[in-house]
Design a protein around this motif. Structure first.
Motif, PDB file in Angstrom:
ATOM      1  N   THR A  34      50.882  33.314  34.852  1.00 31.24           N
ATOM      2  CA  THR A  34      50.611  32.982  33.459  1.00 31.24           C
ATOM      3  C   THR A  34      50.436  34.259  32.662  1.00 31.24           C
ATOM      4  O   THR A  34      49.844  35.226  33.139  1.00 31.24           O
ATOM      5  CB  THR A  34      49.357  32.089  33.328  1.00 31.24           C
ATOM      6  OG1 THR A  34      49.056  31.865  31.945  1.00 31.24           O
ATOM      7  CG2 THR A  34      48.148  32.701  33.992  1.00 31.24           C
ATOM      8  N   GLY A  35      50.961  34.279  31.439  1.00 28.37           N
ATOM      9  CA  GLY A  35      50.820  35.446  30.583  1.00 28.37           C
ATOM     10  C   GLY A  35      51.485  36.683  31.155  1.00 28.37           C
ATOM     11  O   GLY A  35      51.044  37.802  30.890  1.00 28.37           O
ATOM     12  N   GLY A  36      52.539  36.510  31.944  1.00 26.77           N
ATOM     13  CA  GLY A  36      53.259  37.650  32.483  1.00 26.77           C
ATOM     14  C   GLY A  36      52.618  38.312  33.677  1.00 26.77           C
ATOM     15  O   GLY A  36      52.958  39.462  34.009  1.00 26.77           O
ATOM     16  N   ARG A  37      51.695  37.607  34.352  1.00 30.48           N
ATOM     17  CA  ARG A  37      51.046  38.184  35.523  1.00 30.48           C
ATOM     18  C   ARG A  37      50.474  37.062  36.382  1.00 30.48           C
ATOM     19  O   ARG A  37      50.367  35.919  35.947  1.00 30.48           O
ATOM     20  CB  ARG A  37      49.910  39.129  35.100  1.00 30.48           C
ATOM     21  CG  ARG A  37      48.817  38.433  34.301  1.00 30.48           C
ATOM     22  CD  ARG A  37      47.659  39.341  33.982  1.00 30.48           C
ATOM     23  NE  ARG A  37      46.895  39.660  35.173  1.00 30.48           N
ATOM     24  CZ  ARG A  37      45.560  39.729  35.213  1.00 30.48           C
ATOM     25  NH1 ARG A  37      44.871  39.482  34.120  1.00 30.48           N
ATOM     26  NH2 ARG A  37      44.936  40.030  36.315  1.00 30.48           N
ATOM     27  N   TRP A  38      50.112  37.405  37.597  1.00 30.05           N
ATOM     28  CA  TRP A  38      49.403  36.469  38.459  1.00 30.05           C
ATOM     29  C   TRP A  38      47.928  36.456  38.101  1.00 30.05           C
ATOM     30  O   TRP A  38      47.345  37.496  37.803  1.00 30.05           O
ATOM     31  CB  TRP A  38      49.549  36.873  39.931  1.00 30.05           C
ATOM     32  CG  TRP A  38      50.930  36.748  40.490  1.00 30.05           C
ATOM     33  CD1 TRP A  38      51.802  37.764  40.772  1.00 30.05           C
ATOM     34  CD2 TRP A  38      51.607  35.536  40.822  1.00 30.05           C
ATOM     35  NE1 TRP A  38      52.981  37.267  41.262  1.00 30.05           N
ATOM     36  CE2 TRP A  38      52.880  35.892  41.312  1.00 30.05           C
ATOM     37  CE3 TRP A  38      51.256  34.191  40.766  1.00 30.05           C
ATOM     38  CZ2 TRP A  38      53.812  34.948  41.737  1.00 30.05           C
ATOM     39  CZ3 TRP A  38      52.184  33.244  41.187  1.00 30.05           C
ATOM     40  CH2 TRP A  38      53.444  33.619  41.668  1.00 30.05           C
ATOM     41  N   ARG A  39      47.335  35.270  38.129  1.00 26.50           N
ATOM     42  CA  ARG A  39      45.894  35.123  37.953  1.00 26.50           C
ATOM     43  C   ARG A  39      45.357  34.180  39.027  1.00 26.50           C
ATOM     44  O   ARG A  39      46.087  33.351  39.565  1.00 26.50           O
ATOM     45  CB  ARG A  39      45.552  34.558  36.563  1.00 26.50           C
ATOM     46  CG  ARG A  39      45.823  35.491  35.401  1.00 26.50           C
ATOM     47  CD  ARG A  39      45.428  34.793  34.111  1.00 26.50           C
ATOM     48  NE  ARG A  39      45.833  35.546  32.939  1.00 26.50           N
ATOM     49  CZ  ARG A  39      45.068  36.447  32.335  1.00 26.50           C
ATOM     50  NH1 ARG A  39      43.854  36.692  32.797  1.00 26.50           N
ATOM     51  NH2 ARG A  39      45.482  37.088  31.269  1.00 26.50           N
ATOM     52  N   VAL A  40      44.061  34.298  39.283  1.00 27.85           N
ATOM     53  CA  VAL A  40      43.429  33.449  40.290  1.00 27.85           C
ATOM     54  C   VAL A  40      43.065  32.110  39.662  1.00 27.85           C
ATOM     55  O   VAL A  40      42.254  32.048  38.736  1.00 27.85           O
ATOM     56  CB  VAL A  40      42.171  34.123  40.869  1.00 27.85           C
ATOM     57  CG1 VAL A  40      41.476  33.171  41.849  1.00 27.85           C
ATOM     58  CG2 VAL A  40      42.540  35.423  41.572  1.00 27.85           C
ATOM     59  N   GLU A  41      43.665  31.054  40.175  1.00 27.89           N
ATOM     60  CA  GLU A  41      43.316  29.717  39.687  1.00 27.89           C
ATOM     61  C   GLU A  41      42.122  29.147  40.447  1.00 27.89           C
ATOM     62  O   GLU A  41      41.361  28.342  39.918  1.00 27.89           O
ATOM     63  CB  GLU A  41      44.514  28.782  39.824  1.00 27.89           C
ATOM     64  CG  GLU A  41      44.275  27.420  39.191  1.00 27.89           C
ATOM     65  CD  GLU A  41      45.494  26.534  39.257  1.00 27.89           C
ATOM     66  OE1 GLU A  41      45.891  25.987  38.205  1.00 27.89           O
ATOM     67  OE2 GLU A  41      46.045  26.397  40.362  1.00 27.89           O
ATOM     68  N   ARG A  42      41.957  29.576  41.692  1.00 23.21           N
ATOM     69  CA  ARG A  42      40.811  29.121  42.473  1.00 23.21           C
ATOM     70  C   ARG A  42      40.648  30.017  43.689  1.00 23.21           C
ATOM     71  O   ARG A  42      41.630  30.441  44.292  1.00 23.21           O
ATOM     72  CB  ARG A  42      40.989  27.673  42.928  1.00 23.21           C
ATOM     73  CG  ARG A  42      39.773  27.083  43.616  1.00 23.21           C
ATOM     74  CD  ARG A  42      39.896  25.571  43.749  1.00 23.21           C
ATOM     75  NE  ARG A  42      40.089  24.919  42.451  1.00 23.21           N
ATOM     76  CZ  ARG A  42      39.109  24.652  41.598  1.00 23.21           C
ATOM     77  NH1 ARG A  42      37.864  24.987  41.883  1.00 23.21           N
ATOM     78  NH2 ARG A  42      39.363  24.053  40.454  1.00 23.21           N
TER      79      ARG A  42
END
Length: 218
Positions: free
Chosen positions: A174-182
């Motif tokens: 998301t937003g051009g990068r990986w993020r931690v969803e959980r």
């Protein structure tokens, strides 16, 4: 809660760095399907996007998972609510921040109280080093990564301890990068055998020596 020694510290450490997940959390299936809202992030905090963690690949997802987990072992989180808020905004997309923020407050507040004056004086060595990773599921928008790591905790009042564990992170692009969803649930080890030194360093000397070394950038 009374202080029960190293066993309780290891338990608290596990809470702080590998089990920051809501009680209702469930494991993702091995096959990950894209979600319609995977890119819904209208105002992400400023981040660098030129490095490998911005790569929409398995390696990029693994690097992001390792960076996120390592960032949980930051002594500043023990005493600074602002540091906790900043960490949550950096790691998680908006839909997970509201869930993660109170967990940070409870967990790091508890661990800070447990460590007492050492946390207030900034005399805590708290570091996590990833040893290896396994991408357990991957798609263009989602990934599940297991990270094998060792976490070090020491204060001048307590003998240093090292905890080996495998932690998991569910990521979303998301937003051009990986993020931690959980963050997933930790599992112990694998733990290597350790050769005890003939002359262990005193706790205070260990902290002083360790704080003389800067961690490598992730």
């Amino acid at each position: 809660m009374p202080v029960l020694g190293a066993a309780l510290l290891v338990f608290a450490l596990g809470l702080a760095v590998g089990r920051l997940t809501a009680p209702s959390a469930v494991s993702e299936p091995t096959t990950i399907a894209p979600r319609p809202d995977a890119s819904a992030d209208p105002a992400p905090p400023p981040v660098e996007t030129a490095g490998p963690s911005a790569s929409r690949t398995k390696a990029g997802a693994a690097r992001t998972a390792a960076q996120a987990l390592s960032s949980l072992a930051d002594p500043r989180l023990l005493s600074s609510p602002q540091a906790r808020r900043t960490a949550v905004a950096r790691i998680a997309p908006p839909n997970y921040r509201a869930e993660l923020a109170p967990l940070f407050e409870r967990t790091y507040g508890y661990l800070g109280d447990l460590l007492g004056a050492s946390a207030g004086r900034g005399q805590v060595v708290l570091r996590m080093t990833p040893v290896g990773y396994r991408v357990e599921a991957f798609s263009a928008t989602r990934a599940s990564v297991a990270v094998w790591q060792v976490t070090l905790l020491a204060t001048p009042e307590r003998a240093p301890i090292a905890a080996w564990s495998t932690s998991r992170a569910e990521l979303v692009w998301t937003g051009g990068r990986w993020r931690v969803e959980r963050f997933g649930v930790d599992t112990p080890g694998p733990v290597p055998s350790v050769t005890a030194p003939e002359a262990p360093v005193a706790a205070g000397d260990f902290v002083a020596s360790a704080q003389g070394f800067s961690p490598f950038p992730p």
